[in-house]
Motif scaffolding. Sequence first.
Motif, short mmCIF file in Angstrom:
data_model
loop_
_atom_site.label_atom_id
_atom_site.label_comp_id
_atom_site.label_asym_id
_atom_site.label_seq_id
_atom_site.Cartn_x
_atom_site.Cartn_y
_atom_site.Cartn_z
N GLU A 232 -49.36 30.74 -37.29
CA GLU A 232 -49.36 31.65 -38.41
C GLU A 232 -50.81 31.91 -38.87
OE1 GLU A 232 -46.37 30.62 -41.33
OE2 GLU A 232 -47.58 31.57 -42.90
N THR B 188 -53.04 34.57 -41.67
CA THR B 188 -52.89 35.56 -42.73
C THR B 188 -54.23 35.96 -43.34
OG1 THR B 188 -50.71 34.65 -43.25
CG2 THR B 188 -51.74 36.03 -44.93
N SER C 298 -54.50 40.95 -41.08
CA SER C 298 -54.43 40.95 -42.54
C SER C 298 -55.68 40.36 -43.21
CB SER C 298 -53.17 40.21 -43.01
OG SER C 298 -53.00 38.99 -42.33
N ALA D 66 -44.92 46.50 -36.56
CA ALA D 66 -43.71 45.73 -36.82
C ALA D 66 -43.45 44.71 -35.72
CB ALA D 66 -42.49 46.66 -36.92
N VAL E 144 -49.02 39.31 -39.93
CA VAL E 144 -48.49 40.17 -40.99
C VAL E 144 -48.49 41.62 -40.51
CG1 VAL E 144 -48.70 40.88 -43.39
CG2 VAL E 144 -49.41 38.57 -42.73
N ASP E 145 -47.29 42.17 -40.28
CA ASP E 145 -47.16 43.58 -39.91
C ASP E 145 -47.36 44.46 -41.15
OD1 ASP E 145 -46.37 43.05 -37.17
OD2 ASP E 145 -44.40 42.47 -37.94
N ASP F 9 -45.64 46.39 -43.03
CA ASP F 9 -44.74 46.37 -44.18
C ASP F 9 -44.21 44.98 -44.52
OD1 ASP F 9 -44.74 49.18 -44.90
OD2 ASP F 9 -43.78 49.49 -42.96
N GLU F 10 -44.85 43.96 -44.00
CA GLU F 10 -44.45 42.59 -44.34
C GLU F 10 -45.24 42.06 -45.52
OE1 GLU F 10 -42.76 40.09 -40.59
OE2 GLU F 10 -44.93 40.35 -40.67
N THR F 11 -44.62 41.20 -46.33
CA THR F 11 -45.35 40.65 -47.47
C THR F 11 -46.32 39.55 -47.01
OG1 THR F 11 -43.59 39.07 -47.92
CG2 THR F 11 -43.52 41.16 -49.13
N LYS G 229 -48.52 36.04 -47.89
CA LYS G 229 -48.74 34.84 -48.69
C LYS G 229 -50.16 34.87 -49.24
CE LYS G 229 -45.66 31.96 -45.91
NZ LYS G 229 -45.57 30.84 -44.95
N ASN H 124 -46.69 37.05 -51.87
CA ASN H 124 -45.32 37.39 -51.47
C ASN H 124 -44.76 38.62 -52.18
OD1 ASN H 124 -45.17 35.10 -49.73
ND2 ASN H 124 -44.79 33.82 -51.53
N THR I 64 -47.80 44.10 -49.53
CA THR I 64 -47.90 44.27 -48.09
C THR I 64 -49.23 44.92 -47.74
OG1 THR I 64 -46.99 46.50 -48.22
CG2 THR I 64 -45.39 44.69 -47.97
#
Length: 275
Positions: A50, A52, A58, A239, A245-246, A248-250, A252, A255, A258
Amino acid sequence: MTIRKNQAALTADEKRRLVAALIELKRSGRYDAFVTTHNAFILGDTDNGERTGHRSPSFLPWHRRFLLEFERALQSVDPTVALPYWDWTTDRTPRASLWAPDFLGGTGRSRDGQVMDGPFAASTGNWPINVRIDGRTFLRRALGSAVRQLPTRAEVESVLAMPTYDMAPWNSASDGFRNHLEGWRGVNLHNRVHVWVGGQMGTGVSPNDPVFWMHHAYIDKLWAEWQRRHPGSTYLPAAGTPNVVDLDETMKPWNDTTPAALLDHTPHYTFDTAG
Ligand SMILES: [Cu+2]
């Protein structure tokens, strides 16, 4: 409306107010919460897991939101304050007014890297380094010692010319604009500036140095410049990308936002020049 200005253009009063707001956030404990958050993401973001805040697409929207949160905290202390940006292609030596005693103070002394002047010097008692990775509780810098040169405008231009936002594998090995701006590949812009400043800025607890915010405000401005230059390009991936993080994804830790919601900075702030 918040206008982010070049730090070199700030008046003496604007510098005083920004410094006072920084010291008040520090006194209240709110400042250190930002250092803790940044370090947690530095430690958690990995190329094959993961990711971010860093080494991922992102990187740019995450830091945009992080700076927005920080700027709002400053404005809760003094509503007239905005984050300035440091254009390190222009103000590229330790003699720049950025490092004068009326603003950020200068480089560290040779013995232990301790910053000895300015409002953030340990001797003021106003700037304890509490969120740290070793025992040293004083702000440190070694301007220009680990790497000699800050990036040039020509190097910035070469990265702004890249038409694709980001590419698989969406990490520190990627080609494309984001990873060249972040600096894991190619001429190295963002990462090199952290190394040039040295001290805490060269570590995961880099927001301990107030120049962090001005460095990232300029990186954020370069993203805006890239968008204007490439109106047909946008954030990628769109996506379905594991660990990344795509659009439209939220994200961290908030949360509630996007990358898509952060592409346009103008609802939040503008810059003094289009660049
Ligand atoms: Cu960071």
